[in-house]
Design a protein around this motif. Structure first.
Motif, PDB file in Angstrom:
ATOM      1  N   PRO A 156       0.795  -1.234   0.000  1.00  0.00           N
ATOM      2  CA  PRO A 156       0.000   0.000   0.000  1.00  0.00           C
ATOM      3  C   PRO A 156       0.821   1.274   0.000  1.00  0.00           C
ATOM      4  N   LEU A 157       2.019   1.278   0.623  1.00  0.00           N
ATOM      5  CA  LEU A 157       2.800   2.506   0.770  1.00  0.00           C
ATOM      6  C   LEU A 157       4.251   2.225   0.392  1.00  0.00           C
ATOM      7  N   VAL A 158       4.720   2.886  -0.683  1.00  0.00           N
ATOM      8  CA  VAL A 158       6.076   2.631  -1.193  1.00  0.00           C
ATOM      9  C   VAL A 158       6.808   3.952  -1.440  1.00  0.00           C
ATOM     10  N   GLN A 159       8.110   3.858  -1.541  1.00  0.00           N
ATOM     11  CA  GLN A 159       8.918   5.045  -1.839  1.00  0.00           C
ATOM     12  C   GLN A 159       8.580   5.610  -3.210  1.00  0.00           C
ATOM     13  N   SER A 160       8.428   4.732  -4.195  1.00  0.00           N
ATOM     14  CA  SER A 160       8.200   5.167  -5.564  1.00  0.00           C
ATOM     15  C   SER A 160       7.227   4.235  -6.257  1.00  0.00           C
ATOM     16  N   TYR A 197       5.089   7.673  -0.730  1.00  0.00           N
ATOM     17  CA  TYR A 197       5.209   8.519   0.453  1.00  0.00           C
ATOM     18  C   TYR A 197       4.807   9.962   0.130  1.00  0.00           C
ATOM     19  N   GLU A 198       5.180  10.419  -1.048  1.00  0.00           N
ATOM     20  CA  GLU A 198       4.854  11.790  -1.446  1.00  0.00           C
ATOM     21  C   GLU A 198       3.341  11.968  -1.565  1.00  0.00           C
ATOM     22  N   ASP A 199       2.660  11.004  -2.181  1.00  0.00           N
ATOM     23  CA  ASP A 199       1.198  11.059  -2.277  1.00  0.00           C
ATOM     24  C   ASP A 199       0.574  11.141  -0.886  1.00  0.00           C
ATOM     25  N   TRP A 200       1.077  10.339   0.021  1.00  0.00           N
ATOM     26  CA  TRP A 200       0.523  10.307   1.379  1.00  0.00           C
ATOM     27  C   TRP A 200       0.738  11.649   2.069  1.00  0.00           C
ATOM     28  N   ALA A 201       1.944  12.183   1.945  1.00  0.00           N
ATOM     29  CA  ALA A 201       2.249  13.457   2.605  1.00  0.00           C
ATOM     30  C   ALA A 201       1.388  14.595   2.065  1.00  0.00           C
ATOM     31  N   VAL A 215      -1.765 -11.186   0.303  1.00  0.00           N
ATOM     32  CA  VAL A 215      -0.745 -10.860   1.294  1.00  0.00           C
ATOM     33  C   VAL A 215      -0.379  -9.389   1.118  1.00  0.00           C
ATOM     34  N   ILE A 216      -0.528  -8.612   2.186  1.00  0.00           N
ATOM     35  CA  ILE A 216      -0.244  -7.176   2.165  1.00  0.00           C
ATOM     36  C   ILE A 216       1.038  -6.948   2.957  1.00  0.00           C
ATOM     37  N   VAL A 217       1.956  -6.169   2.406  1.00  0.00           N
ATOM     38  CA  VAL A 217       3.230  -5.910   3.083  1.00  0.00           C
ATOM     39  C   VAL A 217       3.348  -4.419   3.376  1.00  0.00           C
ATOM     40  N   GLY A 218       3.553  -4.092   4.637  1.00  0.00           N
ATOM     41  CA  GLY A 218       3.647  -2.705   5.069  1.00  0.00           C
ATOM     42  C   GLY A 218       4.898  -2.007   4.587  1.00  0.00           C
ATOM     43  N   SER A 219       5.039  -0.737   4.982  1.00  0.00           N
ATOM     44  CA  SER A 219       6.119   0.119   4.465  1.00  0.00           C
ATOM     45  C   SER A 219       7.456  -0.211   5.110  1.00  0.00           C
TER      46      SER A 219
END
Length: 686
Positions: free
Chosen positions: A39-43, A72-76, A101-105
């Motif tokens: 769900p949340l990645v650097q790029s 991360y930019e989208d989230w911020a 399977v979901i993998v966190g940041s």
């Protein structure tokens, strides 16, 4: 409803990708379709964990774009919109897959508390149970326990349910104490995975990239090797050699080129090598004489050059880390660790993922590996000159399926393994020219074949054939089984066994069966490999041996003696032969369920069986199929394999006192691994 689990941590470098791979493959053995989500990645353009996991067979039907949520930019910029995007992308995957399977940041940029809260919020919005992962390295048991407790409380504050805890990178001596401590935190399944330097190791290519190095000598594909550590070659050779470590990147000042020939020799040495790479620092120009010397030699070790000085290079390399699933070698290590340390049933129950009532090829392959690991057996491979055999040996050792003995010149095997990027340090390499062994084996062979007039000289000559040498190791108990045939013919593989291993008591014939892994079950086909036109007595022995094979691999034997007619409806020499064989099976092994003669459709289809052979315990439910001749058996197994997508594992040679199995000369590495696995399982029952 799609089942899912959210793999989360509260720090970086906890090997989440390793846990994700283990859970993905566990899910894949339970349901028909499995997906993956980050769900949340650097790029949104690249992500190491996603790329590595998508490269596995389990996720071959999923794209990178589908697998990642927001950056991360989208989230911020807009957290609420980011959550909406994550939920929408996850929902799209949930429509396609039965489990996800979901993998966190990765905790690269944000502070601990902030990013932990982000993951807790995402998990809550996806309504996903949480599998919490923490790192045990360089921490006391109490420190790990307190970290886990704080993180779990943070997830629970966001109304999440933590269903399991896994600690990674633990030293073996604290595993039991750590497991008990974590169970005190929450009454959930707890697993503790041992530390393994390979999993976090970067590739040689990553090392070179970190210091902007260029490849000066060696093959580009060698940049994919793991580099387990770094060593600075800042001393004289006699003092350097004892400090070398296998699979290390050795940093060499470019004005110490006198060390290069010795380091290349050390790399090829079974004592000091293999090394991962050499990295020349300082940007000095390589003298033409040295360049000429190396250009005239085969260099199977990557040598890079960087303008950076030695100390900054060493500092930069120590900061580089790898993804725990970024290479085939790492993937196999992850599988073995997960199998050994994770209680899969408890984890499935915690996640509430129901076990399917099917037995897929993936499930069966995993079950075979688990069976082999219960009691490791020594399998000898005589064909060490074949790269497929060496590669398969590497895989088997990484998966902890069996102990491996290779026949060949130890130096040649070590050099070729290094060239292929394989790690065979745990394999035993036996030189078939060893005079002591050769004399011992020749004396035994001459004694066993004295009735055929075999002399000691003739025995020595015969043992030059490595199939004979390897079979003699099995006969004398120096190995528990043998796998051959990647180079040799079937006859050459089997002949030594027939000469002095011999068949089991009461068995008149060696036969070859295939374990046929269909889409939802596994059955046995025989004889598909050895006997062209068996007699009724031989056919009966083949049936009994095949039933024993079925039992060995967890298949309840219900034997169908196949023919072109069912029951008493047909007559003729061929059907009479099958009828006689069926009666012999009933006489010799009355405990077995057997029907014959029976047509294939009546053996597999319950509707047809109800019409042609009502009330039968076998008809419509057969698991062992005995073909009347080799022509029928061989063609049928290949037709089913090619047209239905079934996985054919074998041939499994049946009836010998000790297991010896044959390979096709066109065998793939996976085929060889499978044959070694089944040979190891056979050896457990002998």
């Amino acid at each position: 409803m799609t089942r899912c689990v959210y793999i989360a941590s509260s720090e970086w470098q906890v090997s989440k990708s390793a846990i994700a791979l283990g859970v993905l493959e566990l899910f894949a053995r339970q349901v028909r379709s499995v997906g993956f989500f980050r769900p949340l990645v650097q790029s949104l353009e690249e992500d190491g964990i996603t790329t590595a996991l998508l490269a596995t067979n389990t996720l071959r039907h999923q794209s990178f774009e589908d697998s990642v949520g927001v950056s991360y930019e989208d989230w911020a910029n807009d957290p609420e919109t980011a959550i909406d995007t994550i939920v929408a992308k996850y929902s799209a995957l949930a429509e396609r897959f039965e489990a996800i399977v979901i993998v966190g940041s990765d905790f690269d940029d944000l502070t601990y508390g902030t990013e932990l809260d982000h993951n807790a919020l995402i998990a809550a919005n996806l309504n996903a149970p949480v599998l919490y992962v923490c790192r045990a390295s360089d921490r006391s048991v109490d420190e790990v326990r307190r970290m886990a407790e704080e993180a779990i409380e943070a997830f629970e504050a966001r109304h999440n349910t933590v269903v399991a805890v896994i600690a990674t990178r633990a030293e073996p001596e604290i595993s039991e104490e750590l497991s008990s401590a974590l169970r005190e935190v929450r009454d959930v399944p707890v697993s503790v995975l041992s530390a393994n330097p390979v999993l976090d190791a970067p590739s040689v290519g990553q090392h070179f990239e970190a210091v902007d190095a260029t490849l000066w000598r060696g093959k580009p594909e060698s940049l994919n090797r793991e580099a387990l550590t770094t060593i600075i070659a800042g001393m004289s050779l006699p003092n350097l050699l004892p400090r070398l470590q296998k699979e290390a990147t050795v940093i060499v000042p470019a004005d110490r080129l006198d060390l290069l020939p010795a380091l290349i020799m050390a790399h090829r040495s079974a004592t000091y090598g293999p090394l991962a790479s050499l990295l020349l620092t300082g940007g000095f120009e390589i003298p033409e004489t040295v360049a000429t010397l190396l250009s005239d030699s085969e260099v199977d070790l990557p040598i890079g050059m960087t303008d950076e000085d030695t100390f900054p290079t060493a500092v930069a390399l120590r900061e580089v880390s790898g993804v725990a699933t970024s290479s085939p070698r790492k993937v196999e290590l992850v599988r073995a660790l997960f199998d050994r340390h994770v209680d899969e049933e408890a984890l499935l129950t915690a996640i509430e993922l129901p076990r399917a009532e099917i037995r897929t090829p993936s499930m069966f392959e995993h079950q075979l590996m688990q069976m082999a690991r219960r009691d490791l057996k020594r399998i000898v491979l005589p064909e060490s000159t074949d790269d497929r055999v060496l590669t398969a040996a590497d895989v088997v050792l990484k998966r902890h399926i069996a102990e491996i003995t290779l026949l060949g010149d130890p130096g040649a095997v070590s050099r070729r393994a290094a060239e292929l990027g394989l790690n065979l340090t745990n394999a035993t390499v036996v030189d078939p020219k060893d005079p002591e062994l050769l004399e011992k084996f020749a004396a035994e062979y001459a004694k066993l074949r004295a009735h055929k007039g075999v002399t000691l000289d003739a025995a020595r000559e015969k043992l030059a054939d490595l199939s004979y040498f390897g079979t003699m190791m099995v006969h004398l108990g120096m190995a528990d089984g043998m796998v051959s045939g990647a180079v040799n013919t079937t006859a050459n593989t089997i002949r030594p066994s027939l000469e002095f291993v011999k068949t089991k008591p009461g068995v008149s014939v060696v036969s070859g069966s295939f374990l046929m892994a269909m889409s939802n079950r596994v059955v046995v086909y025989a004889d598909c490999a050895v006997n062209p036109d068996p007699t009724p007595a031989q056919l009966a022995d083949i049936a009994i041996s095949s039933a024993q094979t079925a039992v060995s691999f967890g298949i309840e034997p219900r034997i169908a003696m196949l023919s072109y007619s069912t029951g008493t409806s047909g007559f003729g020499a061929d059907v009479d032969s099958v009828r006689e064989a069926t009666n012999l099976v009933r006489e010799k092994a009355p405990e077995l369920k057997v029907e014959g003669p029976i047509q294939f459709d009546a053996a597999v289809d319950e509707v047809v069986a109800a019409k042609k052979m009502p009330g039968s315990e076998v008809a419509g439910r057969a698991t062992v199929f005995i073909f009347p001749d080799l022509n029928t058996g061989n063609n049928t197994y290949k037709a089913v394999q090619r047209t239905s997508g079934a996985v054919a594992i074998g041939p499994v040679l049946q009836g010998l006192r000790k297991p010896v199995n044959d390979l096709s000369r066109g065998a793939l590495v996976d085929d060889i691994v499978s044959t070694i696995t089944i040979t190891a399982i056979q050896a457990q029952t002998d």
